[in-house]
Design a protein around this motif. Structure first.
Motif, PDB file in Angstrom:
ATOM      1  N   TYR A 198       0.829  -1.206   0.000  1.00  0.00           N
ATOM      2  CA  TYR A 198       0.000   0.000   0.000  1.00  0.00           C
ATOM      3  C   TYR A 198       0.863   1.256   0.000  1.00  0.00           C
ATOM      4  O   TYR A 198       0.610   2.203  -0.747  1.00  0.00           O
ATOM      5  N   LEU A 199       1.916   1.245   0.803  1.00  0.00           N
ATOM      6  CA  LEU A 199       2.815   2.407   0.832  1.00  0.00           C
ATOM      7  C   LEU A 199       3.492   2.602  -0.520  1.00  0.00           C
ATOM      8  O   LEU A 199       3.718   3.738  -0.948  1.00  0.00           O
ATOM      9  N   PHE A 200       3.777   1.513  -1.222  1.00  0.00           N
ATOM     10  CA  PHE A 200       4.355   1.609  -2.564  1.00  0.00           C
ATOM     11  C   PHE A 200       3.391   2.308  -3.520  1.00  0.00           C
ATOM     12  O   PHE A 200       3.778   3.239  -4.234  1.00  0.00           O
ATOM     13  N   VAL A 201       2.131   1.864  -3.544  1.00  0.00           N
ATOM     14  CA  VAL A 201       1.193   2.499  -4.479  1.00  0.00           C
ATOM     15  C   VAL A 201       0.868   3.922  -4.054  1.00  0.00           C
ATOM     16  O   VAL A 201       0.626   4.780  -4.907  1.00  0.00           O
ATOM     17  N   LEU A 202       0.893   4.211  -2.757  1.00  0.00           N
ATOM     18  CA  LEU A 202       0.697   5.597  -2.316  1.00  0.00           C
ATOM     19  C   LEU A 202       1.849   6.480  -2.779  1.00  0.00           C
ATOM     20  O   LEU A 202       1.629   7.635  -3.180  1.00  0.00           O
ATOM     21  N   ALA A 203       3.082   5.961  -2.733  1.00  0.00           N
ATOM     22  CA  ALA A 203       4.234   6.727  -3.223  1.00  0.00           C
ATOM     23  C   ALA A 203       4.094   6.970  -4.716  1.00  0.00           C
ATOM     24  O   ALA A 203       4.370   8.074  -5.208  1.00  0.00           O
ATOM     25  N   ARG A 204       3.650   5.963  -5.440  1.00  0.00           N
ATOM     26  CA  ARG A 204       3.426   6.138  -6.886  1.00  0.00           C
ATOM     27  C   ARG A 204       2.342   7.178  -7.140  1.00  0.00           C
ATOM     28  O   ARG A 204       2.462   8.003  -8.052  1.00  0.00           O
ATOM     29  N   GLU A 205       1.292   7.145  -6.347  1.00  0.00           N
ATOM     30  CA  GLU A 205       0.215   8.123  -6.517  1.00  0.00           C
ATOM     31  C   GLU A 205       0.723   9.533  -6.229  1.00  0.00           C
ATOM     32  O   GLU A 205       0.408  10.480  -6.957  1.00  0.00           O
ATOM     33  N   ALA A 206       1.537   9.673  -5.175  1.00  0.00           N
ATOM     34  CA  ALA A 206       2.104  10.989  -4.856  1.00  0.00           C
ATOM     35  C   ALA A 206       2.968  11.484  -6.005  1.00  0.00           C
ATOM     36  O   ALA A 206       2.924  12.677  -6.359  1.00  0.00           O
ATOM     37  N   ASN A 207       3.746  10.620  -6.608  1.00  0.00           N
ATOM     38  CA  ASN A 207       4.570  11.015  -7.751  1.00  0.00           C
ATOM     39  C   ASN A 207       3.731  11.273  -8.994  1.00  0.00           C
ATOM     40  O   ASN A 207       4.056  12.152  -9.789  1.00  0.00           O
ATOM     41  N   HIS A 208       2.663  10.526  -9.159  1.00  0.00           N
ATOM     42  CA  HIS A 208       1.761  10.759 -10.300  1.00  0.00           C
ATOM     43  C   HIS A 208       1.216  12.186 -10.243  1.00  0.00           C
ATOM     44  O   HIS A 208       1.173  12.887 -11.254  1.00  0.00           O
ATOM     45  N   GLU A 209       0.840  12.609  -9.048  1.00  0.00           N
ATOM     46  CA  GLU A 209       0.315  13.964  -8.865  1.00  0.00           C
ATOM     47  C   GLU A 209       1.404  15.021  -9.028  1.00  0.00           C
ATOM     48  O   GLU A 209       1.111  16.183  -9.269  1.00  0.00           O
ATOM     49  N   ALA A 210       2.677  14.612  -8.908  1.00  0.00           N
ATOM     50  CA  ALA A 210       3.799  15.568  -8.998  1.00  0.00           C
ATOM     51  C   ALA A 210       4.576  15.423 -10.305  1.00  0.00           C
ATOM     52  O   ALA A 210       5.672  15.956 -10.430  1.00  0.00           O
ATOM     53  N   GLY A 211       4.049  14.675 -11.271  1.00  0.00           N
ATOM     54  CA  GLY A 211       4.729  14.588 -12.561  1.00  0.00           C
ATOM     55  C   GLY A 211       5.158  13.211 -12.990  1.00  0.00           C
ATOM     56  O   GLY A 211       5.628  13.036 -14.111  1.00  0.00           O
TER      57      GLY A 211
END
Length: 187
Positions: A163-176
């Motif tokens: 879950y923390l992995f996909v949350l990190a990906r989501e945070a990066n998705h929102e940042a570029g």
């Protein structure tokens, strides 16, 4: 209800600590290492929350509370006839993580390379938390080789790192976008 009136007790001054069943073990015991790493992870999630929007903050707050359940479960050895009902991780806590992983991952691009633990501040901290969750899982697995534990604790920690992995990906998705590994780029 927990009531702490005194913070220091001096009972651990010789390298021993008390477990949830009242027994004493060395502070180097696998059980103590396991729930100690869960505590470290919980503190790191507090740092992650500094970089979180409201929705992510709510999810991380829930996880922080659940991690206290994980710690309580780990610090209380399995007992045949307990004098009280020990707090144990339950299937619903694992299932919530699975549903969240599926929900977040559905909005992300398919991976075509490994992701470097970098990017936005939120993503970098979430990746750090992911690695601590994996260490907590490894230490709990080590504990399980010599003592019976609630298998749902291992499942919870495994899903949490995902879950923390996909949350990190989501945070990066929102940042570029993700920072991707480029195999052999500097050979």
């Amino acid at each position: 209800m927990v009531k702490l009136t005194r913070i220091y007790t001096r009972t651990g001054d010789t390298g021993q600590t008390g477990l949830g069943d009242g027994s004493r073990v060395a502070k180097t015991d696998h059980r103590v290492a396991s729930y100690g790493t869960v505590d470290e992870l919980n503190a790191l999630l507090g740092v992650c929350r500094l970089h979180a929007g409201p929705e992510l903050d709510d999810a991380l707050a829930r996880i922080q509370n659940d991690l206290f359940d994980v710690g309580a479960d780990l610090c209380t050895p399995e007992m045949d006839d307990p004098p009280y009902e020990p707090l144990r991780v339950v299937t619903g806590q694992v299932e919530w993580l699975e549903a969240e992983i599926d929900r977040v991952n559905a909005g992300l691009e398919t991976l075509r390379s490994f992701v470097l633990p970098a990017g936005s501040p939120a993503a970098a901290h979430l990746h750090h938390a992911r690695t601590v969750a994996r260490r907590a899982e490894r230490e709990t697995a080590a504990l399980a080789t010599g003592a019976p534990i609630n298998v749902l604790v291992l499942q919870y920690l495994n899903r949490l790192s995902d879950y923390l992995f996909v949350l990190a990906r989501e945070a990066n998705h929102e940042a570029g976008g993700d920072v991707l590994w480029q195999p052999g780029e500097h050979r």
